[in-house]
Design a protein around this motif. Structure first.
Motif, PDB file in Angstrom:
ATOM      1  N   MET A  95       0.866  -1.167  -0.006  1.00  0.00           N
ATOM      2  CA  MET A  95       0.112  -0.011   0.082  1.00  0.00           C
ATOM      3  C   MET A  95       0.681   1.383  -0.102  1.00  0.00           C
ATOM      4  O   MET A  95       0.436   2.410   0.200  1.00  0.00           O
ATOM      5  CB  MET A  95      -0.968   0.041   1.176  1.00  0.00           C
ATOM      6  N   ASN A  96       2.076   1.200  -0.233  1.00  0.00           N
ATOM      7  CA  ASN A  96       3.035   2.379  -0.157  1.00  0.00           C
ATOM      8  C   ASN A  96       3.098   3.046   1.114  1.00  0.00           C
ATOM      9  O   ASN A  96       3.428   4.328   1.046  1.00  0.00           O
ATOM     10  CB  ASN A  96       2.773   3.029  -1.235  1.00  0.00           C
ATOM     11  N   TYR A  97       2.950   2.108   2.331  1.00  0.00           N
ATOM     12  CA  TYR A  97       3.229   2.949   3.489  1.00  0.00           C
ATOM     13  C   TYR A  97       4.533   3.287   3.789  1.00  0.00           C
ATOM     14  O   TYR A  97       5.618   2.492   3.159  1.00  0.00           O
ATOM     15  CB  TYR A  97       2.918   1.904   4.626  1.00  0.00           C
ATOM     16  N   LYS A  98       4.876   4.639   4.326  1.00  0.00           N
ATOM     17  CA  LYS A  98       6.394   5.132   4.676  1.00  0.00           C
ATOM     18  C   LYS A  98       7.057   4.546   5.787  1.00  0.00           C
ATOM     19  O   LYS A  98       6.761   5.252   6.731  1.00  0.00           O
ATOM     20  CB  LYS A  98       6.043   6.558   4.367  1.00  0.00           C
ATOM     21  N   ASP A 126      -5.141   8.271 -11.053  1.00  0.00           N
ATOM     22  CA  ASP A 126      -5.919   9.492 -11.416  1.00  0.00           C
ATOM     23  C   ASP A 126      -6.457  10.148 -10.260  1.00  0.00           C
ATOM     24  O   ASP A 126      -6.406  11.407 -10.057  1.00  0.00           O
ATOM     25  CB  ASP A 126      -6.790   9.264 -12.593  1.00  0.00           C
ATOM     26  N   TYR A 127      -7.145   9.538  -9.579  1.00  0.00           N
ATOM     27  CA  TYR A 127      -8.028  10.061  -8.435  1.00  0.00           C
ATOM     28  C   TYR A 127      -6.925  10.371  -7.128  1.00  0.00           C
ATOM     29  O   TYR A 127      -7.319  11.681  -7.017  1.00  0.00           O
ATOM     30  CB  TYR A 127      -8.752   8.908  -7.730  1.00  0.00           C
ATOM     31  N   ARG A 128      -6.114   9.619  -7.018  1.00  0.00           N
ATOM     32  CA  ARG A 128      -4.910  10.282  -6.023  1.00  0.00           C
ATOM     33  C   ARG A 128      -4.325  11.360  -6.489  1.00  0.00           C
ATOM     34  O   ARG A 128      -4.157  12.230  -5.715  1.00  0.00           O
ATOM     35  CB  ARG A 128      -4.004   9.387  -5.855  1.00  0.00           C
ATOM     36  N   LYS A 129      -4.105  11.481  -7.792  1.00  0.00           N
ATOM     37  CA  LYS A 129      -3.498  12.842  -8.410  1.00  0.00           C
ATOM     38  C   LYS A 129      -4.293  14.073  -8.296  1.00  0.00           C
ATOM     39  O   LYS A 129      -4.026  15.078  -7.918  1.00  0.00           O
ATOM     40  CB  LYS A 129      -3.090  12.619  -9.904  1.00  0.00           C
ATOM     41  N   GLN A 130      -5.456  13.880  -8.641  1.00  0.00           N
ATOM     42  CA  GLN A 130      -6.409  15.026  -8.374  1.00  0.00           C
ATOM     43  C   GLN A 130      -6.467  15.376  -6.858  1.00  0.00           C
ATOM     44  O   GLN A 130      -6.803  16.477  -6.768  1.00  0.00           O
ATOM     45  CB  GLN A 130      -7.867  14.745  -9.010  1.00  0.00           C
ATOM     46  N   LEU A 131      -6.596  14.620  -6.055  1.00  0.00           N
ATOM     47  CA  LEU A 131      -6.786  14.769  -4.424  1.00  0.00           C
ATOM     48  C   LEU A 131      -5.466  15.463  -4.076  1.00  0.00           C
ATOM     49  O   LEU A 131      -5.584  16.428  -3.289  1.00  0.00           O
ATOM     50  CB  LEU A 131      -7.252  13.456  -3.832  1.00  0.00           C
ATOM     51  N   ASP A 132      -4.375  15.091  -4.484  1.00  0.00           N
ATOM     52  CA  ASP A 132      -3.134  15.688  -4.248  1.00  0.00           C
ATOM     53  C   ASP A 132      -2.976  16.981  -4.554  1.00  0.00           C
ATOM     54  O   ASP A 132      -2.404  18.001  -3.943  1.00  0.00           O
ATOM     55  CB  ASP A 132      -1.925  14.932  -4.901  1.00  0.00           C
ATOM     56  N   GLU A 133      -3.806  17.368  -5.978  1.00  0.00           N
ATOM     57  CA  GLU A 133      -3.498  18.723  -6.404  1.00  0.00           C
ATOM     58  C   GLU A 133      -4.261  19.561  -5.625  1.00  0.00           C
ATOM     59  O   GLU A 133      -4.131  20.702  -5.434  1.00  0.00           O
ATOM     60  CB  GLU A 133      -3.860  18.625  -7.862  1.00  0.00           C
ATOM     61  N   GLU A 179      -7.137   4.003   1.711  1.00  0.00           N
ATOM     62  CA  GLU A 179      -5.839   3.047   1.287  1.00  0.00           C
ATOM     63  C   GLU A 179      -5.905   2.303   0.165  1.00  0.00           C
ATOM     64  O   GLU A 179      -4.703   1.976  -0.519  1.00  0.00           O
ATOM     65  CB  GLU A 179      -5.113   2.740   2.419  1.00  0.00           C
ATOM     66  N   TYR A 180      -7.030   1.321   0.083  1.00  0.00           N
ATOM     67  CA  TYR A 180      -7.134   0.610  -0.796  1.00  0.00           C
ATOM     68  C   TYR A 180      -7.716   0.860  -2.267  1.00  0.00           C
ATOM     69  O   TYR A 180      -7.527   0.480  -3.313  1.00  0.00           O
ATOM     70  CB  TYR A 180      -8.199  -0.605  -0.551  1.00  0.00           C
ATOM     71  N   SER A 186       0.131   9.301   0.049  1.00  0.00           N
ATOM     72  CA  SER A 186      -0.630  10.763   0.327  1.00  0.00           C
ATOM     73  C   SER A 186      -1.035  10.837   1.926  1.00  0.00           C
ATOM     74  O   SER A 186      -1.481  11.795   2.238  1.00  0.00           O
ATOM     75  CB  SER A 186      -1.422  11.126  -0.683  1.00  0.00           C
ATOM     76  N   ALA A 187      -0.664   9.797   2.486  1.00  0.00           N
ATOM     77  CA  ALA A 187      -1.206   9.695   4.163  1.00  0.00           C
ATOM     78  C   ALA A 187       0.125   9.935   4.812  1.00  0.00           C
ATOM     79  O   ALA A 187       1.328   9.837   4.516  1.00  0.00           O
ATOM     80  CB  ALA A 187      -1.625   8.372   4.466  1.00  0.00           C
ATOM     81  N   ASP A 188      -0.226  10.478   6.213  1.00  0.00           N
ATOM     82  CA  ASP A 188       0.928  10.846   7.012  1.00  0.00           C
ATOM     83  C   ASP A 188       1.237   9.247   7.862  1.00  0.00           C
ATOM     84  O   ASP A 188       0.587   8.366   7.558  1.00  0.00           O
ATOM     85  CB  ASP A 188       0.687  11.956   7.876  1.00  0.00           C
ATOM     86  N   PRO A 189       2.395   9.325   8.732  1.00  0.00           N
ATOM     87  CA  PRO A 189       2.428   8.282   9.330  1.00  0.00           C
ATOM     88  C   PRO A 189       1.546   7.406  10.300  1.00  0.00           C
ATOM     89  O   PRO A 189       1.628   6.350  10.693  1.00  0.00           O
ATOM     90  CB  PRO A 189       3.843   8.581  10.250  1.00  0.00           C
ATOM     91  N   VAL A 190       0.582   8.228  10.733  1.00  0.00           N
ATOM     92  CA  VAL A 190      -0.601   7.800  11.381  1.00  0.00           C
ATOM     93  C   VAL A 190      -1.860   7.463  10.632  1.00  0.00           C
ATOM     94  O   VAL A 190      -3.071   7.645  11.138  1.00  0.00           O
ATOM     95  CB  VAL A 190      -0.899   8.642  12.594  1.00  0.00           C
ATOM     96  N   PHE A 191      -1.511   7.487   9.199  1.00  0.00           N
ATOM     97  CA  PHE A 191      -2.737   7.177   8.287  1.00  0.00           C
ATOM     98  C   PHE A 191      -4.024   7.922   8.002  1.00  0.00           C
ATOM     99  O   PHE A 191      -4.785   7.723   7.663  1.00  0.00           O
ATOM    100  CB  PHE A 191      -3.519   5.759   8.577  1.00  0.00           C
ATOM    101  N   PHE A 192      -3.452   9.267   8.328  1.00  0.00           N
ATOM    102  CA  PHE A 192      -4.331  10.405   8.103  1.00  0.00           C
ATOM    103  C   PHE A 192      -4.038  10.962   6.514  1.00  0.00           C
ATOM    104  O   PHE A 192      -3.163  11.725   6.284  1.00  0.00           O
ATOM    105  CB  PHE A 192      -4.209  11.770   8.972  1.00  0.00           C
ATOM    106  N   GLN A 193      -5.000  10.705   5.739  1.00  0.00           N
ATOM    107  CA  GLN A 193      -5.052  11.069   4.270  1.00  0.00           C
ATOM    108  C   GLN A 193      -4.968  12.553   3.925  1.00  0.00           C
ATOM    109  O   GLN A 193      -5.675  13.426   4.890  1.00  0.00           O
ATOM    110  CB  GLN A 193      -6.106  10.339   3.238  1.00  0.00           C
ATOM    111  N   ASN A 194      -4.219  12.744   3.062  1.00  0.00           N
ATOM    112  CA  ASN A 194      -4.033  14.383   2.809  1.00  0.00           C
ATOM    113  C   ASN A 194      -5.502  14.923   2.507  1.00  0.00           C
ATOM    114  O   ASN A 194      -5.985  16.152   2.937  1.00  0.00           O
ATOM    115  CB  ASN A 194      -3.237  14.515   1.568  1.00  0.00           C
TER     116      ASN A 194
END
Length: 359
Positions: A95-98, A126-133, A179-180, A186-194
């Protein structure tokens, strides 16, 4: 008469709306009950029982929340069941956890001997990219302000209106993601999504701008689809509605910060302030035996609402908060510490008189 009718309608609507803020998915109710029990056993160092409850939880829900996978992995590591723990590590890695540097070499020195799982995750990039923007837009003027949001009030108001409206449209079109769907990149170390921050910034009590979008209905839908944890749902619901339905200020753990810089930019140098923080203080109601009739009534009311969305009891949560002060192995809650920022020592000392020092 019309005004009375409108007022009555608004009251009924608010009442019905609040009644609908519930977790009704039976599988998820069982899942969260087991997870809450597992976390309570972690706090008492009963790792065998914690392991049992996590396994029970995962039988009810085939897409367990990443923080629950992480905590079960830590339980298994502490039980020295390395091969089983490694399976959870691989799931989170897919899941690309850091993970911290050298996590695998420190925790799994013999990982070459364990069975390797193939990543089969299919993320909506594509969804993640839109949310990150949207998140970049959300943060732009906040970072420039250094906490003096009034300086950029117009810009922040405009950006928040744009980002919240677009986020709502995306969620209504594509569903509330976790996360699925997005991975954890795009989440922080305690799994809080941007993108949660965009919802956060639509808080009902903002001093700087009106609320454009209330995300409550989408949060409850997400909760019942297993797309958000009860803790994060409660946090965002309270912000969205200007409520303290799932906790109260009496149950915070407080650390005293001293702002030695520019008072108009309170967020500058926050890392240095946290290193020097005077921690930790609690209200007497933090302890059940000190609450009395009024405090007990408040806790009973809060627990009723917490249970309705799958959360642990308030006292279970307070035990977790205390545990996390000295144990950093697990991810067991949200906003465990509340910082209060002071410019002078006298004000800080006056506040401390009303609290009990616990550390």
């Amino acid at each position: 008469m019309k005004s009375f009718s409108l007022l009555a309608f608004l009251f009924v609507f608010a009442f019905i709306n609040s009644q609908n803020r519930e977790l009704t998915n039976k599988k998820l109710i069982k899942y969260h009950e087991a997870v809450n029990s597992a976390e309570d056993k972690i706090v008492t160092d009963d790792l065998d029982s914690a392991d049992f409850y996590y396994r029970k939880a995962f039988k009810h829900f085939n897409e367990p929340h990443a923080n629950d996978i992480y905590n079960h992995m830590k339980v298994l590591l502490n039980k020295k069941e390395y091969e089983n723990a490694f399976k959870h590590y691989q799931s989170l890695n897919c899941m690309n956890y850091k993970f911290e540097d050298h996590f695998i070499s420190v925790n799994f020195p013999n990982h070459e001997n364990y069975k390797k799982l193939k990543c089969t995750n299919k993320f909506d990039n594509d969804y993640r990219k839109q949310l990150d923007e949207l998140f970049v837009t959300d943060q732009h003027y906040r970072k420039l302000s250094g906490g003096d949001y009034a300086k950029y009030k117009k810009e922040i108001t405009r950006n928040d209106s744009i980002t919240s409206t677009k986020l709502l449209q995306l969620i209504q079109k594509k569903g509330f993601p976790n996360e699925y769907d997005l991975s954890l990149s795009s989440a922080d170390p305690v799994f809080f999504q941007n993108f949660y921050f965009i919802i956060w910034h639509q808080l009902a009590t903002s001093l700087y701008k009106p609320q454009v979008v209330n995300f409550s209905s989408e949060i409850i839908k997400a909760l019942n689809r297993g797309k958000i944890t009860p803790d994060n749902a409660a946090f965002l619901l309270d912000l969205s509605n200007g409520t303290t339905d799932y906790s109260a200020k009496y149950f915070d753990i407080v650390q005293i910060l001293k702002n030695e810089g520019n008072s108009e930019r309170p967020h500058d140098g926050v890392e240095e302030m946290l290193e020097k923080a005077d921690c930790c203080y609690v209200h007497e109601w933090f302890y059940p035996e000190k609450r009395g009739e009024k405090g007990n009534a408040l806790v009973k009311d809060i627990d009723r609402r917490r249970k309705s969305i799958g959360m642990s009891t308030l006292d279970q949560n307070l035990r977790k908060k205390t545990f996390l002060l000295t144990n950093k192995d697990y991810k067991l809650g949200h906003a465990s510490l509340i910082g209060i920022n002071f410019q002078n020592n006298e004000d800080a000392e006056n506040l401390k008189k009303h609290f009990i020092k616990i550390k």
